[in-house]
Motif scaffolding. Sequence first.
Motif, mmCIF file in Angstrom:
data_model
loop_
_atom_site.group_PDB
_atom_site.id
_atom_site.type_symbol
_atom_site.label_atom_id
_atom_site.label_comp_id
_atom_site.label_asym_id
_atom_site.label_seq_id
_atom_site.Cartn_x
_atom_site.Cartn_y
_atom_site.Cartn_z
ATOM 1 N N ARG A 106 5.721 17.462 3.408
ATOM 2 C CA ARG A 106 7.071 17.064 2.958
ATOM 3 C C ARG A 106 8.145 17.900 3.636
ATOM 4 N NH1 ARG A 106 4.642 16.923 -2.590
ATOM 5 N NH2 ARG A 106 4.376 14.728 -3.082
ATOM 6 N N MET A 141 15.031 6.784 5.843
ATOM 7 C CA MET A 141 15.170 7.963 6.678
ATOM 8 C C MET A 141 15.262 7.514 8.123
ATOM 9 S SD MET A 141 12.513 11.111 6.902
ATOM 10 C CE MET A 141 12.763 12.402 8.058
ATOM 11 N N LEU A 175 9.895 9.352 0.460
ATOM 12 C CA LEU A 175 10.895 8.799 1.376
ATOM 13 C C LEU A 175 11.426 7.442 0.916
ATOM 14 C CD1 LEU A 175 9.065 9.611 4.740
ATOM 15 C CD2 LEU A 175 11.133 10.728 3.848
#
Length: 179
Positions: A167, A1, A32
């Motif tokens: 999240r 990310m 992630l």
Amino acid sequence: MTGPGRGPVVVVVLGVSGAGKSTVGRALAEGLGVPFLEGDAVHPAANVAKMAAGRPLDDADRAPWLRTLTDRIRQSSRSGRGLVVTCSALKRAYRDELRRAAPGVWCVYLAVDRGTARARVSRRTGHFMPLRLVDSQFEILEPLEPDEPGVSVDAAGDPEVTMARARRAVAGFGGGPAR
């Protein structure tokens, strides 16, 4: 990310003892697909002994611990990988230091009240942080400020709800100020 134009994102999950940092941090890292660093695991032995004896850490005690965390953040950023770090980061100055380590450092502050934190810590087994130090953490706590990159998440309720909130916040991360 990655953050917009900011390189790999490093998520710092912070809050007082009992807020749920480890639980949320592990879940975020897994989601992630990035490494997870438990901040408690990199405390110098002297810090662990001091806390286990019921004495709160001061800024001088925390300095080598923060250096270790910033070094790990810097290494992760240079390698091009993201990272999720859990640590109390109770003061703005500590978070500022962590953010200076690399671009893309973003905070998830798990907000809990004193009673919730005390209840959770009282149920722990095998952790060096004694119940009597929870109050000392609230005494120095500087919650995430509106101009800090990150978000405050109400973590007083069900852990699954807290993880879902965290999240969503991380998924919506745009590098802006706290929401």
